[in-house]
Scaffold this active site. Sequence first.
Site, short mmCIF file in Angstrom:
data_model
loop_
_atom_site.label_atom_id
_atom_site.label_comp_id
_atom_site.label_asym_id
_atom_site.label_seq_id
_atom_site.Cartn_x
_atom_site.Cartn_y
_atom_site.Cartn_z
N GLU A 84 60.94 59.84 4.36
CA GLU A 84 61.02 60.80 3.25
C GLU A 84 62.01 61.93 3.60
OE1 GLU A 84 57.20 62.41 2.32
OE2 GLU A 84 57.80 63.10 0.32
N ASP A 124 59.31 71.45 -3.72
CA ASP A 124 58.02 72.12 -3.92
C ASP A 124 57.81 73.39 -3.10
OD1 ASP A 124 57.97 69.51 -4.75
OD2 ASP A 124 55.95 69.11 -4.04
C1 2M8 Z 1 57.47 65.79 -3.98
O1 2M8 Z 1 56.78 66.40 -5.04
C2 2M8 Z 1 55.45 65.99 -5.42
C3 2M8 Z 1 55.04 66.79 -6.65
O2 2M8 Z 1 55.81 66.39 -7.73
C4 2M8 Z 1 54.41 66.22 -4.33
O3 2M8 Z 1 54.63 67.04 -3.43
O4 2M8 Z 1 53.36 65.57 -4.39
C5 2M8 Z 1 58.91 66.36 -3.96
O5 2M8 Z 1 59.58 66.01 -2.77
C6 2M8 Z 1 59.68 65.87 -5.19
O6 2M8 Z 1 61.04 66.22 -5.09
C7 2M8 Z 1 59.57 64.35 -5.36
O7 2M8 Z 1 60.12 64.02 -6.60
C8 2M8 Z 1 58.12 63.87 -5.27
C9 2M8 Z 1 58.03 62.34 -5.21
O8 2M8 Z 1 58.91 61.83 -4.22
O9 2M8 Z 1 57.48 64.38 -4.10
#
Ligand code: 2M8
Length: 420
Positions: free
Chosen positions: A393, A171
């Site tokens: 994470e 992101d």
């Molecule tokens: C993160 O992305 C989401 C949006 O899709 C967020 O920031 O809320 C990123 O790290 C993405 O790569 C990942 O798929 C998602 C869920 O783990 O979180």
Amino acid sequence: MMEARPAVDDAALGREALAVLEANWTGTGTVPAPGLYPHQWSWDSAFVVIGLARHRPDRARDELLSLLRGQWATGMVPHIVFHTREAYFPGPSVWRSQEHAAAPRVLTSGLTSPPLHALALWWLYRHTGDVAFVRRTYPALVAQHAYLSAARDLGGAGLAAIVHPWESGMDDSPSWDDALAALPATRLGHRNVELAERHPQSDHDRYVWLAMSYRDAGYRAEYLRDEHPFAIEDPMFNGIWLASCQALAELAPLAGADPAPHVERAERIRHALLDRLWDGCFYARDLRADRLIRVCTVGAFGPLLDPGLPGDHLRAALDVLESARFMGATGYPVPSCEIRAAQFDRTRYWRGPSWVNTNWLLRRAAAVHSLDHLGRQLANGTLRLVRQAGFRECFDPFDGSGRGCRDFSWSAALTLDLLA
Ligand code: 2M8
């Protein structure tokens, strides 16, 4: 500060990883982490399939099928499949997928994400020999790839463009900073995430504005081609796509299909990556500004997943990876942004921290090129991170301390694979 964790042996670590995945299973799919991410995310699920392939192939199959319930009639596999109506912003009421004729019954987002799914299916097949499951899911993945060629080749050379930072999976990568800054400033004010480790409010508002612009244009491919202000060819997204094309080429005969179209698509992607994104290392290309984005991130190494990458490009990319810009300086693999970049920030998400999924992808790239020493370094360094800090994470690349969510699914799933 580094959190102290009692020493755990491999068997105990594997049991912990399986317990995290069990706790994150909703009955239909695996959420990335409890609390913050309460739905099914697309590439997270593909990593879960990979991690569970050896240990719980039944669950791995269900995971992929559950995600594919969200596939649109266009072939697009959405980046989120919702389990509940809200609890995450932007949720179903923002995406309004149900108003779109091509959308499935289950509620989804309107964006896609790195197309890792065919590689995940290949991985599952490799560990189970389950031809029936290949036959069952192969058409959906062919449709996914056809969608990328038909609707996302905005540069016309064979690469898929991302039309939103969320589509990259990374992101707040510095690669998107300039393209985001060029968007109109908006004040929407919604969020549900911890600000400190993520992005400024102004960026989040732009993310939402961009998503709503696409939605308001009816998620139309013509709008993306002619009007949408954010269109970027990303080396990680396309490196993953290339690897998934090669996976489909290997799976095609099992499904009674011709591998040639997948081989041809992979070759086209390879040529375009080299022609359009290479300049001493792979960079993303901003199609709207018509220029390379010259910040080197972990995304630069996506094309190394290709066994056909020419040797001189491979060696040059490895020099960058193993230099003090990435692996040579931090003690842990692999920061998400090169540490000498002005935008590098060891604390912020995709602007510096090390992630288990990108380390796993690089370890896969090492295996593809028979780089055994590099592969061991990546696997051992990643296992050291989770042994010390848990299934976080992401991780500080200098001291290995955990950041972001705890009990994060892909960190657990890929640990299972690395332990094998
Ligand atoms: C993160 O992305 C989401 C949006 O899709 C967020 O920031 O809320 C990123 O790290 C993405 O790569 C990942 O798929 C998602 C869920 O783990 O979180």
